[in-house]
Design a protein around this motif. Structure first.
Motif, PDB file in Angstrom:
ATOM      1  N   ARG A  12       0.857  -1.183   0.000  1.00 39.32           N
ATOM      2  CA  ARG A  12       0.000   0.000   0.000  1.00 39.32           C
ATOM      3  C   ARG A  12       0.889   1.228   0.000  1.00 39.32           C
ATOM      4  O   ARG A  12       2.072   1.163   0.320  1.00 39.32           O
ATOM      5  CB  ARG A  12      -0.921   0.030   1.218  1.00 39.32           C
ATOM      6  N   ASN A  13       0.342   2.363  -0.365  1.00 43.08           N
ATOM      7  CA  ASN A  13       1.120   3.588  -0.375  1.00 43.08           C
ATOM      8  C   ASN A  13       1.461   4.024   1.035  1.00 43.08           C
ATOM      9  O   ASN A  13       0.722   3.747   1.984  1.00 43.08           O
ATOM     10  CB  ASN A  13       0.353   4.692  -1.097  1.00 43.08           C
ATOM     11  N   THR A  27       1.860   7.042   3.526  1.00 38.32           N
ATOM     12  CA  THR A  27       1.328   8.396   3.661  1.00 38.32           C
ATOM     13  C   THR A  27       2.057   9.145   4.762  1.00 38.32           C
ATOM     14  O   THR A  27       2.110   8.690   5.903  1.00 38.32           O
ATOM     15  CB  THR A  27      -0.178   8.375   3.959  1.00 38.32           C
ATOM     16  N   GLY A  30       5.381   6.059  -4.571  1.00 38.93           N
ATOM     17  CA  GLY A  30       4.806   5.300  -3.470  1.00 38.93           C
ATOM     18  C   GLY A  30       4.512   6.101  -2.225  1.00 38.93           C
ATOM     19  O   GLY A  30       3.981   5.569  -1.257  1.00 38.93           O
ATOM     20  N   GLU A  77       2.624   9.390  -0.470  1.00 41.33           N
ATOM     21  CA  GLU A  77       1.628  10.458  -0.524  1.00 41.33           C
ATOM     22  C   GLU A  77       1.904  11.410   0.639  1.00 41.33           C
ATOM     23  O   GLU A  77       2.205  10.973   1.747  1.00 41.33           O
ATOM     24  CB  GLU A  77       0.211   9.895  -0.419  1.00 41.33           C
ATOM     25  N   LYS A  80       6.668   1.181  -0.594  1.00 37.06           N
ATOM     26  CA  LYS A  80       5.519   0.323  -0.312  1.00 37.06           C
ATOM     27  C   LYS A  80       5.787  -0.484   0.952  1.00 37.06           C
ATOM     28  O   LYS A  80       6.889  -0.970   1.186  1.00 37.06           O
ATOM     29  CB  LYS A  80       5.275  -0.630  -1.485  1.00 37.06           C
TER      30      LYS A  80
END
Length: 582
Positions: free
Chosen positions: A339-340, A342, A374, A376, A581
């Motif tokens: 998943r990204n 953040t 990857g 944010e 990731k």
């Protein structure tokens, strides 16, 4: 007292200084002309302000003084932790060679900055010889940190050695046992080569005391070296130790890391054994007030990872305050669902507005992260309770009346160091109901701050993996001018793991000559902070070339996630690619 008699602390300090000086072999001593003026008198630098000294960077002297051989320079400069340990564990380098190189470099660093309190060179070299004999006899290293030269803050007890914490009342009273962290490090094969300097009372962010003098910043003697783990920060920055271990309750690991431009890691409680230390406080205070934690300082994220990977899984076996822990290996990371990552940007604590260069460096790092695949990046709103954290942390640090520490100081006739004069006095201990009320407030703040990690909108909910924010609202200041501690003490109050990543030096473009801040003053702390930028009260050029860093934080007990987040930030800053990731 007759005028001809000196206070008791003076004689004790003279004896302690003589003991320290005698511990440095004659062949490791620098020629007098290489030692900057003022270094030869520890007492002189305690009371003299930053204008006393010229702008002096002594980082190159160990390389150029001629005391270190090419092999010793190679050992102390060209390896990371895992690389150096591999050389020793596989028999290509003797532990005695590595330990002697770092002991010698630590001795040189001390002569330039006064960073040591207890050099442990003879016992360290004997320990290294024992490690070499074991490897030769068995064919196996003693542990995963076989031969690694490390250092510890003076507070950590080492059997047979003082833990005087800069107080004459505690000098020449050697510890009867090791701190659990020292035992743990030795069980891993590490070699403790020295203990390092701290401030009087351990309660200032400038490492200065009457027993050992003031530790000076090797990058510029006008700047503070930070505290209270200031000696460690200096020693690690000068390659006198591979990894240093300190403690942090108000920023005492992160502030020296910021001041020297190295990496610091304040873990969650229980990750690194904390017990077995001398703090000059009543026993058990940390269990009812604000509890400090122990953690490492190093010259890279990889070196932090190398030691934490060995300490965290074993903390519960060595310290009564340790908790069960797991530190993932690279082979297990890929099993996590992708998943990204953040990153939230927290620009202010709402109590002290960061000065322009601090806002700028935070923005630069945020922009670098936005360009990292990857990752944010989102700006975080100010949590309403965040401005309350600094005062609450301060009150929890001061739940007693201060008499234990002041009795030790006053009993030997010691004056308070300049920064503490007018700031430290006997108070009134809190009653149990008052303490309970503070802890209840803390619980409410913790509950409210949990919301910071989730951003909800009408379209979706976003979980924040890590946050970047300032370490301090100002650059590395001159001696005795460090201001607000809310950006560091807050995350001890919340027990969030927090680390320091250096970014770049302060440059000409950061001066903003002729421009003053026009934002409304938020209060007394903010007003004091502006004095570090107002061109009528400071020459901003004093900050030129000082290291600018950012703080990275993650939720409670997400210590490995903090290491991973620091790696992402560090590689973005250095322009290296990274798989973000998780």
């Amino acid at each position: 007292m007759p005028a001809s008699e000196s206070p008791a602390y003076v004689g004790v300090a003279q004896r302690k200084q003589a003991q320290l000086s005698a511990s440095i072999p004659a062949e490791w001593r620098l020629p007098a002309h290489l030692i900057p003026a003022g270094m030869l008198s520890p007492a002189e630098s305690i009371t003299d302000g930053p204008k006393k000294y010229e702008r002096a960077n002594v980082m190159e002297i160990p390389r150029t003084c001629g005391l270190l051989s090419s092999q010793e320079l190679n050992i102390t400069e060209n390896y990371d932790v895992r690389g150096l340990v591999a050389e020793m564990a596989e028999g290509r380098l003797k532990a005695e060679e590595a330990v002697q190189a770092f002991c010698k470099r630590a001795a040189i660093a001390h002569q330039l900055t006064r960073c040591l309190t207890e050099p442990l060179f003879p016992r360290a070299l004997q320990r290294a010889r024992d490690l070499d004999e074991h490897l030769q006899r068995t064919g196996t290293p003693v542990g995963p940190l076989h031969g690694l030269p490390v250092s510890v803050k003076d507070t950590f007890c080492v059997e047979g050695v003082d833990s005087s914490i800069g107080l004459s009342a505690l000098a020449f009273k050697p510890a009867s046992a090791n701190a659990p962290l020292v035992d743990l490090l030795q069980s891993l094969g590490a070699v403790v080569i020295a203990k390092t300097n701290i401030p009087q009372t351990l309660a200032t962010l400038d490492s200065c005391n009457h027993l050992f003098g003031r530790t000076l910043n090797p990058l510029n003697r006008q700047w503070t070296a930070g505290g209270s783990t200031g000696g460690e920060g200096v020693l690690v920055a000068m390659h006198g130790s591979m990894v240093g271990f300190g403690t942090d309750i108000g920023g005492s690991i992160r502030v020296p890391a910021m001041c020297q431009g190295i990496y610091g890691f304040k873990p969650s409680q229980g990750r690194v054994p904390f017990g077995g230390q001398e703090g000059g406080q009543m026993a058990g205070k940390g269990r009812i007030a604000l509890q400090a934690v122990a953690g490492p300082l190093a010259r890279s994220v990889a070196d932090l990872d190398a030691v934490m990977a060995e300490i965290v899984p074993r903390a519960e076996l060595f310290g009564e305050d340790g908790i069960p822990g797991y530190w993932p290996s690279p082979s297990t990371i890929s099993l996590s669902p992708p998943r990204n990552f953040t990153v939230g940007v927290l620009k202010t604590d709402g109590l002290v507005t960061p000065l322009p260069p601090i806002t700028r460096i935070l923005g630069e790092v945020a922009n670098l992260l936005r360009r990292t695949p990857g990752v944010e990046v989102v700006d975080l709103p100010l949590p309403p309770v965040l401005p309350k954290c600094q005062a609450l942390a301060g009150r929890l640090m001061s739940v007693d009346d201060g008499s234990n520490m002041l009795d030790l100081i006053e009993g030997m006739g010691e004056p308070l160091i300049p920064w503490l004069q007018g700031r430290m006095k006997r108070g009134k201990a809190l009653h149990i109901n008052q303490l309970a009320a503070l802890q209840a407030q803390r619980a409410e703040v913790e509950k409210e701050m949990m919301k910071m990690w989730i951003l909800s909108s009408s379209k979706h909910t976003r979980h924040i993996d890590a946050i970047i924010c300032p370490i301090a609202p100002h650059p590395v200041p001159e001696m005795d001018r460090y201001n607000a501690v809310g950006y560091t003490s807050t995350f001890v109050l919340l027990d969030y793991p927090a680390g320091v990543v250096p970014v770049r030096p302060f440059g000409e473009k950061d001066l903003e000559s002729g421009r003053e801040m026009d934002a409304p003053v938020l209060g007394s702390w903010d007003k004091a902070n502006r004095l570090l930028w107002n061109e009528k009260t400071v020459d901003r050029r004093v900050y030129l070339d000082s290291p600018l860093s950012v703080q990275v934080i993650t939720p409670k007990q997400h210590d490995y996630d903090l290491l991973r987040a620091m790696e992402i930030v560090d590689r973005a800053v250095q322009g290296q690619s990274v798989n973000a990731k998780l």
